[in-house]
Design an enzyme around this catalytic site. Structure first.
Site, PDB file in Angstrom:
ATOM      1  N   GLY A  15       0.844  -1.206   0.000  1.00  0.00           N
ATOM      2  CA  GLY A  15       0.000   0.000   0.000  1.00  0.00           C
ATOM      3  C   GLY A  15       0.870   1.243   0.000  1.00  0.00           C
ATOM      4  N   VAL A  28      18.014   8.739  -3.448  1.00  0.00           N
ATOM      5  CA  VAL A  28      18.669   9.207  -4.686  1.00  0.00           C
ATOM      6  C   VAL A  28      19.751  10.228  -4.345  1.00  0.00           C
ATOM      7  CG1 VAL A  28      18.304  10.485  -6.843  1.00  0.00           C
ATOM      8  CG2 VAL A  28      16.686   8.682  -6.174  1.00  0.00           C
ATOM      9  N   ARG A  29      19.409  11.160  -3.474  1.00  0.00           N
ATOM     10  CA  ARG A  29      20.395  12.210  -3.164  1.00  0.00           C
ATOM     11  C   ARG A  29      21.590  11.652  -2.393  1.00  0.00           C
ATOM     12  NH1 ARG A  29      17.776  17.891  -3.528  1.00  0.00           N
ATOM     13  NH2 ARG A  29      19.729  18.515  -2.553  1.00  0.00           N
ATOM     14  N   ARG A  76       1.043  -5.055  -6.333  1.00  0.00           N
ATOM     15  CA  ARG A  76       1.227  -6.287  -5.556  1.00  0.00           C
ATOM     16  C   ARG A  76       1.458  -7.435  -6.531  1.00  0.00           C
ATOM     17  NH1 ARG A  76      -0.537  -4.718  -0.090  1.00  0.00           N
ATOM     18  NH2 ARG A  76      -2.041  -3.037  -0.302  1.00  0.00           N
ATOM     19  N   ASP A 107       5.331  -5.332   5.748  1.00  0.00           N
ATOM     20  CA  ASP A 107       6.057  -6.581   6.024  1.00  0.00           C
ATOM     21  C   ASP A 107       6.085  -7.537   4.831  1.00  0.00           C
ATOM     22  OD1 ASP A 107       3.454  -7.236   6.350  1.00  0.00           O
ATOM     23  OD2 ASP A 107       3.647  -8.065   8.368  1.00  0.00           O
ATOM     24  N   THR A 129       4.472   2.562   5.435  1.00  0.00           N
ATOM     25  CA  THR A 129       3.097   2.069   5.574  1.00  0.00           C
ATOM     26  C   THR A 129       2.383   2.902   6.630  1.00  0.00           C
ATOM     27  OG1 THR A 129       1.764   0.147   6.239  1.00  0.00           O
ATOM     28  CG2 THR A 129       3.971   0.216   7.117  1.00  0.00           C
ATOM     29  N   ILE A 130       1.130   3.255   6.374  1.00  0.00           N
ATOM     30  CA  ILE A 130       0.457   4.184   7.304  1.00  0.00           C
ATOM     31  C   ILE A 130       0.070   3.531   8.626  1.00  0.00           C
ATOM     32  CG2 ILE A 130      -0.432   5.691   5.477  1.00  0.00           C
ATOM     33  CD1 ILE A 130      -3.231   4.421   6.029  1.00  0.00           C
ATOM     34  N   ASP A 131      -0.054   2.196   8.637  1.00  0.00           N
ATOM     35  CA  ASP A 131      -0.637   1.525   9.812  1.00  0.00           C
ATOM     36  C   ASP A 131       0.261   1.481  11.051  1.00  0.00           C
ATOM     37  OD1 ASP A 131      -2.791   1.051   8.244  1.00  0.00           O
ATOM     38  OD2 ASP A 131      -2.591  -1.125   8.163  1.00  0.00           O
ATOM     39  N   ASP A 133       2.478  -0.710  11.594  1.00  0.00           N
ATOM     40  CA  ASP A 133       2.422  -2.117  12.018  1.00  0.00           C
ATOM     41  C   ASP A 133       3.735  -2.870  11.809  1.00  0.00           C
ATOM     42  OD1 ASP A 133       2.336  -2.096   9.279  1.00  0.00           O
ATOM     43  OD2 ASP A 133       0.613  -3.425   9.085  1.00  0.00           O
ATOM     44  N   ARG A 175      -5.842  -2.576  10.440  1.00  0.00           N
ATOM     45  CA  ARG A 175      -6.461  -3.874  10.711  1.00  0.00           C
ATOM     46  C   ARG A 175      -5.754  -4.660  11.829  1.00  0.00           C
ATOM     47  NH1 ARG A 175      -7.911  -8.033   5.854  1.00  0.00           N
ATOM     48  NH2 ARG A 175      -8.960  -9.576   7.107  1.00  0.00           N
ATOM     49  N   GLU A 226     -10.801  -0.674  11.090  1.00  0.00           N
ATOM     50  CA  GLU A 226     -11.502  -1.473  10.070  1.00  0.00           C
ATOM     51  C   GLU A 226     -11.509  -2.963  10.465  1.00  0.00           C
ATOM     52  OE1 GLU A 226      -9.116  -1.119   6.460  1.00  0.00           O
ATOM     53  OE2 GLU A 226      -7.305  -1.365   7.643  1.00  0.00           O
ATOM     54  N   HIS A 253      -9.632   5.212   2.026  1.00  0.00           N
ATOM     55  CA  HIS A 253      -8.338   5.490   1.390  1.00  0.00           C
ATOM     56  C   HIS A 253      -7.871   6.935   1.492  1.00  0.00           C
ATOM     57  CE1 HIS A 253      -8.549   1.468  -0.466  1.00  0.00           C
ATOM     58  NE2 HIS A 253      -7.261   1.580  -0.336  1.00  0.00           N
ATOM     59  N   ARG A 256      -4.645   7.397   3.133  1.00  0.00           N
ATOM     60  CA  ARG A 256      -3.382   7.034   2.479  1.00  0.00           C
ATOM     61  C   ARG A 256      -2.763   8.214   1.726  1.00  0.00           C
ATOM     62  NH1 ARG A 256      -3.689   1.608  -0.060  1.00  0.00           N
ATOM     63  NH2 ARG A 256      -3.621   0.153   1.666  1.00  0.00           N
TER      64      ARG A 256
HETATM   65  P1  ATP Z   1       0.980  -2.960   3.376  1.00  0.00           P
HETATM   66  O1  ATP Z   1       1.336  -3.036   4.847  1.00  0.00           O
HETATM   67  O2  ATP Z   1       0.691  -1.611   2.921  1.00  0.00           O
HETATM   68  O3  ATP Z   1      -0.024  -3.993   2.951  1.00  0.00           O
HETATM   69  P2  ATP Z   1       2.984  -4.771   2.401  1.00  0.00           P
HETATM   70  O4  ATP Z   1       4.376  -4.569   1.930  1.00  0.00           O
HETATM   71  O5  ATP Z   1       2.816  -5.642   3.613  1.00  0.00           O
HETATM   72  O6  ATP Z   1       2.359  -3.344   2.584  1.00  0.00           O
HETATM   73  P3  ATP Z   1       1.933  -6.845   0.690  1.00  0.00           P
HETATM   74  O7  ATP Z   1       0.913  -6.804  -0.384  1.00  0.00           O
HETATM   75  O8  ATP Z   1       1.751  -7.808   1.805  1.00  0.00           O
HETATM   76  O9  ATP Z   1       2.093  -5.352   1.215  1.00  0.00           O
HETATM   77  O10 ATP Z   1       3.369  -7.159   0.032  1.00  0.00           O
HETATM   78  C1  ATP Z   1       3.851  -6.373  -1.053  1.00  0.00           C
HETATM   79  C2  ATP Z   1       4.508  -7.263  -2.050  1.00  0.00           C
HETATM   80  O11 ATP Z   1       5.650  -7.912  -1.452  1.00  0.00           O
HETATM   81  C3  ATP Z   1       3.644  -8.408  -2.558  1.00  0.00           C
HETATM   82  O12 ATP Z   1       2.770  -8.023  -3.590  1.00  0.00           O
HETATM   83  C4  ATP Z   1       4.706  -9.372  -3.065  1.00  0.00           C
HETATM   84  O13 ATP Z   1       5.170  -8.952  -4.333  1.00  0.00           O
HETATM   85  C5  ATP Z   1       5.827  -9.186  -2.039  1.00  0.00           C
HETATM   86  N1  ATP Z   1       5.721 -10.246  -1.019  1.00  0.00           N
HETATM   87  C6  ATP Z   1       4.787 -10.384  -0.067  1.00  0.00           C
HETATM   88  N2  ATP Z   1       4.963 -11.499   0.665  1.00  0.00           N
HETATM   89  C7  ATP Z   1       6.063 -12.116   0.140  1.00  0.00           C
HETATM   90  C8  ATP Z   1       6.786 -13.328   0.445  1.00  0.00           C
HETATM   91  N3  ATP Z   1       6.411 -14.153   1.435  1.00  0.00           N
HETATM   92  N4  ATP Z   1       7.868 -13.616  -0.316  1.00  0.00           N
HETATM   93  C9  ATP Z   1       8.261 -12.806  -1.309  1.00  0.00           C
HETATM   94  N5  ATP Z   1       7.625 -11.665  -1.650  1.00  0.00           N
HETATM   95  C10 ATP Z   1       6.546 -11.311  -0.944  1.00  0.00           C
END
Ligand code: ATP
Length: 322
Positions: A15, A28-29, A76, A107, A129-131, A133, A175, A226, A253, A256
Protein backbone atom coordinates in the site's frame (compact mmCIF):
# COMPACT_ATOMS: atom_id res chain seq x y z
CA UNK A 1 36.31 -8.90 1.44
CA UNK A 2 33.64 -6.20 1.16
CA UNK A 3 32.42 -5.76 -2.42
CA UNK A 4 32.38 -2.15 -3.52
CA UNK A 5 28.93 -1.21 -4.77
CA UNK A 6 28.34 1.13 -7.68
CA UNK A 7 24.67 0.80 -8.60
CA UNK A 8 21.63 0.49 -6.36
CA UNK A 9 17.88 0.32 -7.07
CA UNK A 10 14.79 1.46 -5.15
CA UNK A 11 11.22 0.24 -5.25
CA UNK A 12 8.00 1.02 -3.40
CA UNK A 13 5.64 -1.87 -2.77
CA UNK A 14 2.41 -2.78 -0.99
CA UNK A 15 0.00 0.00 0.00
CA UNK A 16 1.28 3.48 -0.76
CA UNK A 17 2.03 5.83 2.12
CA UNK A 18 2.69 9.57 2.35
CA UNK A 19 6.43 10.07 2.68
CA UNK A 20 7.41 7.36 0.19
CA UNK A 21 8.47 10.11 -2.21
CA UNK A 22 10.54 11.83 0.46
CA UNK A 23 12.24 8.45 1.04
CA UNK A 24 12.96 8.00 -2.68
CA UNK A 25 14.40 11.52 -2.77
CA UNK A 26 16.65 10.87 0.22
CA UNK A 27 17.99 7.63 -1.30
CA UNK A 28 18.67 9.21 -4.69
CA UNK A 29 20.40 12.21 -3.16
CA UNK A 30 22.42 10.22 -0.64
CA UNK A 31 23.33 7.71 -3.34
CA UNK A 32 24.50 10.34 -5.82
CA UNK A 33 26.39 12.14 -3.03
CA UNK A 34 28.30 8.89 -2.42
CA UNK A 35 29.09 8.37 -6.09
CA UNK A 36 26.45 5.70 -6.75
CA UNK A 37 24.12 5.32 -9.70
CA UNK A 38 20.56 5.03 -8.39
CA UNK A 39 17.85 3.23 -10.36
CA UNK A 40 14.11 3.49 -9.75
CA UNK A 41 11.96 0.40 -10.23
CA UNK A 42 8.38 1.13 -11.26
CA UNK A 43 5.48 -0.70 -9.61
CA UNK A 44 7.21 -2.72 -6.93
CA UNK A 45 8.30 -6.32 -7.41
CA UNK A 46 5.97 -6.63 -10.41
CA UNK A 47 7.89 -3.91 -12.26
CA UNK A 48 11.16 -5.47 -11.15
CA UNK A 49 10.22 -8.78 -12.76
CA UNK A 50 9.08 -6.91 -15.88
CA UNK A 51 12.32 -4.93 -16.03
CA UNK A 52 10.75 -1.50 -15.49
CA UNK A 53 13.98 -0.01 -14.20
CA UNK A 54 15.26 3.48 -14.98
CA UNK A 55 18.22 5.60 -13.96
CA UNK A 56 17.29 8.45 -11.61
CA UNK A 57 19.22 11.69 -11.41
CA UNK A 58 18.77 14.60 -9.00
CA UNK A 59 16.18 16.20 -11.32
CA UNK A 60 14.04 13.06 -11.06
CA UNK A 61 13.47 13.79 -7.38
CA UNK A 62 12.97 17.55 -7.39
CA UNK A 63 9.60 18.77 -6.18
CA UNK A 64 8.59 15.47 -4.61
CA UNK A 65 9.45 15.83 -0.92
CA UNK A 66 5.99 17.25 -0.25
CA UNK A 67 4.01 14.96 -2.56
CA UNK A 68 1.87 12.05 -1.36
CA UNK A 69 1.79 8.69 -3.11
CA UNK A 70 4.86 7.33 -4.84
CA UNK A 71 6.34 8.56 -8.12
CA UNK A 72 7.58 5.01 -8.74
CA UNK A 73 4.10 3.52 -8.39
CA UNK A 74 3.26 0.48 -6.33
CA UNK A 75 1.74 -2.90 -7.15
CA UNK A 76 1.23 -6.29 -5.56
CA UNK A 77 2.68 -9.46 -7.01
CA UNK A 78 1.82 -12.42 -4.75
CA UNK A 79 3.82 -14.76 -7.05
CA UNK A 80 7.01 -13.07 -5.88
CA UNK A 81 7.24 -15.68 -3.10
CA UNK A 82 8.02 -18.28 -5.81
CA UNK A 83 11.75 -18.87 -6.39
CA UNK A 84 11.50 -18.82 -10.17
CA UNK A 85 9.69 -15.43 -10.15
CA UNK A 86 12.21 -13.89 -7.74
CA UNK A 87 15.02 -15.29 -9.93
CA UNK A 88 13.67 -13.30 -12.91
CA UNK A 89 13.83 -10.15 -10.77
CA UNK A 90 17.36 -10.97 -9.73
CA UNK A 91 18.38 -11.50 -13.37
CA UNK A 92 16.86 -8.12 -14.30
CA UNK A 93 19.11 -6.45 -11.74
CA UNK A 94 22.21 -8.53 -12.52
CA UNK A 95 21.91 -7.79 -16.25
CA UNK A 96 22.18 -4.08 -15.37
CA UNK A 97 25.03 -4.67 -12.88
CA UNK A 98 22.85 -3.40 -10.05
CA UNK A 99 24.44 -4.48 -6.76
CA UNK A 100 21.76 -3.83 -4.19
CA UNK A 101 18.10 -2.90 -3.62
CA UNK A 102 16.19 -0.74 -1.14
CA UNK A 103 12.53 -1.79 -0.80
CA UNK A 104 10.05 0.58 0.83
CA UNK A 105 6.79 -0.90 2.12
CA UNK A 106 5.23 -3.11 4.76
CA UNK A 107 6.06 -6.58 6.02
CA UNK A 108 5.14 -8.27 2.72
CA UNK A 109 7.68 -6.01 1.05
CA UNK A 110 10.21 -7.02 3.72
CA UNK A 111 9.59 -10.71 2.90
CA UNK A 112 10.38 -9.99 -0.75
CA UNK A 113 13.60 -8.17 0.26
CA UNK A 114 14.59 -11.07 2.52
CA UNK A 115 14.02 -13.53 -0.29
CA UNK A 116 16.29 -11.60 -2.65
CA UNK A 117 18.94 -11.24 0.07
CA UNK A 118 18.94 -15.00 0.58
CA UNK A 119 19.39 -15.38 -3.17
CA UNK A 120 22.54 -13.25 -3.03
CA UNK A 121 21.46 -9.62 -3.46
CA UNK A 122 21.99 -7.15 -0.62
CA UNK A 123 18.60 -5.59 0.21
CA UNK A 124 17.49 -3.09 2.81
CA UNK A 125 13.84 -2.68 3.86
CA UNK A 126 12.35 0.65 4.88
CA UNK A 127 9.01 0.93 6.72
CA UNK A 128 6.62 2.76 4.37
CA UNK A 129 3.10 2.07 5.57
CA UNK A 130 0.46 4.18 7.30
CA UNK A 131 -0.64 1.53 9.81
CA UNK A 132 2.52 1.68 11.99
CA UNK A 133 2.42 -2.12 12.02
CA UNK A 134 6.15 -2.77 11.59
CA UNK A 135 7.62 -3.95 14.89
CA UNK A 136 11.20 -2.99 14.03
CA UNK A 137 10.43 0.73 14.09
CA UNK A 138 8.60 2.82 16.64
CA UNK A 139 7.16 4.83 13.75
CA UNK A 140 6.61 3.98 10.09
CA UNK A 141 6.80 6.51 7.27
CA UNK A 142 3.25 7.73 6.59
CA UNK A 143 1.76 7.02 10.01
CA UNK A 144 1.98 10.58 11.30
CA UNK A 145 0.38 11.94 8.13
CA UNK A 146 -2.46 9.40 8.33
CA UNK A 147 -3.12 10.38 11.95
CA UNK A 148 -3.23 14.04 10.93
CA UNK A 149 -5.71 13.23 8.17
CA UNK A 150 -7.91 11.26 10.55
CA UNK A 151 -7.79 14.00 13.19
CA UNK A 152 -8.72 16.69 10.69
CA UNK A 153 -11.71 14.65 9.51
CA UNK A 154 -12.84 13.78 13.05
CA UNK A 155 -12.60 17.42 14.19
CA UNK A 156 -14.99 18.31 11.35
CA UNK A 157 -17.35 15.50 12.29
CA UNK A 158 -17.31 16.67 15.89
CA UNK A 159 -18.60 20.11 14.83
CA UNK A 160 -21.67 18.68 13.15
CA UNK A 161 -22.11 15.88 15.69
CA UNK A 162 -22.12 18.42 18.51
CA UNK A 163 -24.60 20.70 16.74
CA UNK A 164 -27.05 17.87 16.09
CA UNK A 165 -26.49 15.95 19.32
CA UNK A 166 -25.19 12.84 17.63
CA UNK A 167 -22.92 9.90 18.17
CA UNK A 168 -20.19 9.66 15.52
CA UNK A 169 -18.57 6.33 14.84
CA UNK A 170 -15.42 6.82 12.79
CA UNK A 171 -13.74 3.86 11.13
CA UNK A 172 -10.02 4.28 10.48
CA UNK A 173 -7.37 2.01 8.96
CA UNK A 174 -5.15 -0.35 10.96
CA UNK A 175 -6.46 -3.87 10.71
CA UNK A 176 -3.66 -5.46 12.76
CA UNK A 177 -2.34 -2.41 14.57
CA UNK A 178 -4.59 0.13 16.27
CA UNK A 179 -2.06 2.96 16.46
CA UNK A 180 -3.90 5.25 13.99
CA UNK A 181 -7.13 4.74 15.93
CA UNK A 182 -5.44 5.26 19.29
CA UNK A 183 -3.51 8.37 18.31
CA UNK A 184 -6.53 9.89 16.56
CA UNK A 185 -8.79 9.06 19.51
CA UNK A 186 -6.45 10.71 22.01
CA UNK A 187 -5.99 13.77 19.80
CA UNK A 188 -9.72 14.28 19.22
CA UNK A 189 -10.92 13.54 22.75
CA UNK A 190 -12.86 10.44 21.74
CA UNK A 191 -15.11 8.66 24.24
CA UNK A 192 -14.14 5.16 23.15
CA UNK A 193 -11.47 3.55 20.98
CA UNK A 194 -11.88 0.04 19.62
CA UNK A 195 -8.99 -1.80 17.93
CA UNK A 196 -7.80 -5.35 17.43
CA UNK A 197 -5.79 -4.91 20.64
CA UNK A 198 -8.65 -3.57 22.81
CA UNK A 199 -11.22 -6.11 21.62
CA UNK A 200 -14.86 -5.26 20.90
CA UNK A 201 -18.00 -5.55 22.96
CA UNK A 202 -21.36 -4.09 22.02
CA UNK A 203 -22.23 -3.86 25.73
CA UNK A 204 -19.24 -1.60 26.33
CA UNK A 205 -20.25 0.64 23.44
CA UNK A 206 -23.80 0.96 24.76
CA UNK A 207 -22.50 1.59 28.29
CA UNK A 208 -20.22 4.37 27.00
CA UNK A 209 -23.02 6.06 25.07
CA UNK A 210 -25.39 5.82 28.06
CA UNK A 211 -22.68 7.28 30.32
CA UNK A 212 -22.31 10.22 27.96
CA UNK A 213 -26.11 10.64 27.94
CA UNK A 214 -26.08 10.69 31.76
CA UNK A 215 -23.48 13.44 31.64
CA UNK A 216 -25.71 15.37 29.23
CA UNK A 217 -23.08 15.21 26.46
CA UNK A 218 -24.14 16.77 23.17
CA UNK A 219 -22.02 14.30 21.23
CA UNK A 220 -20.33 10.95 21.54
CA UNK A 221 -17.26 9.99 19.53
CA UNK A 222 -16.18 6.40 18.94
CA UNK A 223 -13.04 5.64 16.90
CA UNK A 224 -12.79 2.08 15.60
CA UNK A 225 -10.40 0.28 13.25
CA UNK A 226 -11.50 -1.47 10.07
CA UNK A 227 -12.50 -5.17 10.04
CA UNK A 228 -13.89 -5.16 13.60
CA UNK A 229 -17.60 -4.84 12.90
CA UNK A 230 -20.01 -3.33 10.37
CA UNK A 231 -20.00 0.27 11.61
CA UNK A 232 -23.26 1.20 9.87
CA UNK A 233 -24.93 -1.69 11.65
CA UNK A 234 -23.33 -0.54 14.91
CA UNK A 235 -24.81 2.94 14.41
CA UNK A 236 -28.28 1.36 14.06
CA UNK A 237 -27.75 -0.68 17.22
CA UNK A 238 -26.74 2.42 19.20
CA UNK A 239 -29.87 4.21 17.95
CA UNK A 240 -31.98 1.26 18.97
CA UNK A 241 -30.50 0.65 22.45
CA UNK A 242 -29.92 4.25 23.55
CA UNK A 243 -32.04 6.50 21.37
CA UNK A 244 -28.91 8.56 20.61
CA UNK A 245 -28.90 9.49 16.92
CA UNK A 246 -25.79 7.79 15.52
CA UNK A 247 -23.90 7.96 12.23
CA UNK A 248 -20.98 5.98 10.92
CA UNK A 249 -18.22 7.45 8.75
CA UNK A 250 -15.61 5.29 7.05
CA UNK A 251 -12.51 7.34 6.29
CA UNK A 252 -11.06 4.73 3.90
CA UNK A 253 -8.34 5.49 1.39
CA UNK A 254 -8.33 9.21 2.10
CA UNK A 255 -5.97 8.26 4.96
CA UNK A 256 -3.38 7.03 2.48
CA UNK A 257 -3.12 10.26 0.53
CA UNK A 258 -2.02 13.82 1.01
CA UNK A 259 1.09 15.79 1.57
CA UNK A 260 3.36 14.17 4.20
CA UNK A 261 3.79 15.95 7.52
CA UNK A 262 7.21 17.37 8.42
CA UNK A 263 7.63 14.47 10.87
CA UNK A 264 7.20 11.94 8.05
CA UNK A 265 9.47 13.90 5.71
CA UNK A 266 12.24 14.00 8.31
CA UNK A 267 11.80 10.31 9.19
CA UNK A 268 11.84 9.40 5.49
CA UNK A 269 15.01 11.43 4.94
CA UNK A 270 16.81 9.88 7.93
CA UNK A 271 15.87 6.31 7.04
CA UNK A 272 16.59 6.75 3.32
CA UNK A 273 20.03 8.14 4.10
CA UNK A 274 20.72 5.37 6.64
CA UNK A 275 19.72 2.67 4.12
CA UNK A 276 22.32 3.94 1.64
CA UNK A 277 24.95 3.99 4.41
CA UNK A 278 24.16 0.36 5.32
CA UNK A 279 24.60 -0.73 1.71
CA UNK A 280 27.87 1.20 1.41
CA UNK A 281 29.05 -0.65 4.51
CA UNK A 282 28.40 -3.91 2.72
CA UNK A 283 25.29 -4.74 4.76
CA UNK A 284 22.15 -6.42 3.44
CA UNK A 285 19.12 -8.31 4.75
CA UNK A 286 18.40 -5.53 7.22
CA UNK A 287 15.60 -3.06 7.75
CA UNK A 288 15.90 0.39 9.21
CA UNK A 289 13.72 1.90 11.90
CA UNK A 290 13.73 4.40 14.74
CA UNK A 291 13.65 3.74 18.46
CA UNK A 292 13.95 6.55 20.99
CA UNK A 293 14.71 8.88 18.08
CA UNK A 294 17.75 6.83 17.03
CA UNK A 295 18.03 5.06 13.68
CA UNK A 296 18.38 1.33 14.25
CA UNK A 297 19.14 -1.51 11.79
CA UNK A 298 17.49 -4.89 12.46
CA UNK A 299 17.96 -8.11 10.46
CA UNK A 300 14.79 -8.50 8.35
CA UNK A 301 14.37 -12.08 9.53
CA UNK A 302 14.32 -10.94 13.15
CA UNK A 303 12.07 -7.94 12.34
CA UNK A 304 9.47 -10.26 10.80
CA UNK A 305 9.41 -12.35 13.98
CA UNK A 306 9.05 -9.34 16.30
CA UNK A 307 5.59 -8.73 17.66
CA UNK A 308 4.32 -5.21 17.22
CA UNK A 309 3.59 -3.61 20.57
CA UNK A 310 1.02 -0.88 20.86
CA UNK A 311 2.99 2.38 21.03
CA UNK A 312 3.83 2.57 24.71
CA UNK A 313 2.79 6.18 25.06
CA UNK A 314 -0.84 5.20 24.47
CA UNK A 315 -1.05 2.55 27.16
CA UNK A 316 -1.30 5.05 29.99
CA UNK A 317 -4.14 6.99 28.42
CA UNK A 318 -7.06 4.65 29.02
CA UNK A 319 -7.99 6.87 31.99
CA UNK A 320 -8.64 9.76 29.62
CA UNK A 321 -10.46 8.01 26.84
CA UNK A 322 -13.44 6.42 28.52
P1 ATP B 1 0.98 -2.96 3.38
O1 ATP B 1 1.34 -3.04 4.85
O2 ATP B 1 0.69 -1.61 2.92
O3 ATP B 1 -0.02 -3.99 2.95
P2 ATP B 1 2.98 -4.77 2.40
O4 ATP B 1 4.38 -4.57 1.93
O5 ATP B 1 2.82 -5.64 3.61
O6 ATP B 1 2.36 -3.34 2.58
P3 ATP B 1 1.93 -6.84 0.69
O7 ATP B 1 0.91 -6.80 -0.38
O8 ATP B 1 1.75 -7.81 1.80
O9 ATP B 1 2.09 -5.35 1.22
O10 ATP B 1 3.37 -7.16 0.03
C1 ATP B 1 3.85 -6.37 -1.05
C2 ATP B 1 4.51 -7.26 -2.05
O11 ATP B 1 5.65 -7.91 -1.45
C3 ATP B 1 3.64 -8.41 -2.56
O12 ATP B 1 2.77 -8.02 -3.59
C4 ATP B 1 4.71 -9.37 -3.07
O13 ATP B 1 5.17 -8.95 -4.33
C5 ATP B 1 5.83 -9.19 -2.04
N1 ATP B 1 5.72 -10.25 -1.02
C6 ATP B 1 4.79 -10.38 -0.07
N2 ATP B 1 4.96 -11.50 0.66
C7 ATP B 1 6.06 -12.12 0.14
C8 ATP B 1 6.79 -13.33 0.44
N3 ATP B 1 6.41 -14.15 1.43
N4 ATP B 1 7.87 -13.62 -0.32
C9 ATP B 1 8.26 -12.81 -1.31
N5 ATP B 1 7.62 -11.66 -1.65
C10 ATP B 1 6.55 -11.31 -0.94
Amino acid sequence: MKKEIKKIAILTSGGDAPGMNATIRAIVRAGIHNGLEVYGVEEGYKGLVEGKIKLMNRDAVTNIINRGGTILGSARLPEFSQDEVAQIALDQLKSRDIDALIAIGGDGTYRGALKLTKMGLNCIGLPGTIDNDIASSEFTIGFDTAVNTAVEAIDKLRDTSNSHKRCSIVEVMGRYCGDIAYAAAVATGADLVITSETGYSLEEVIKTVKNCQNHKSRHVLIVITEHITDVRELAKQINEYTGFDSRATILGHIQRGGCPTPFDRVLASRLGNAAVEELLNGEGGKCMGVFNNKVVATPIEKALEMKKQMFKGYKDLTTIIS
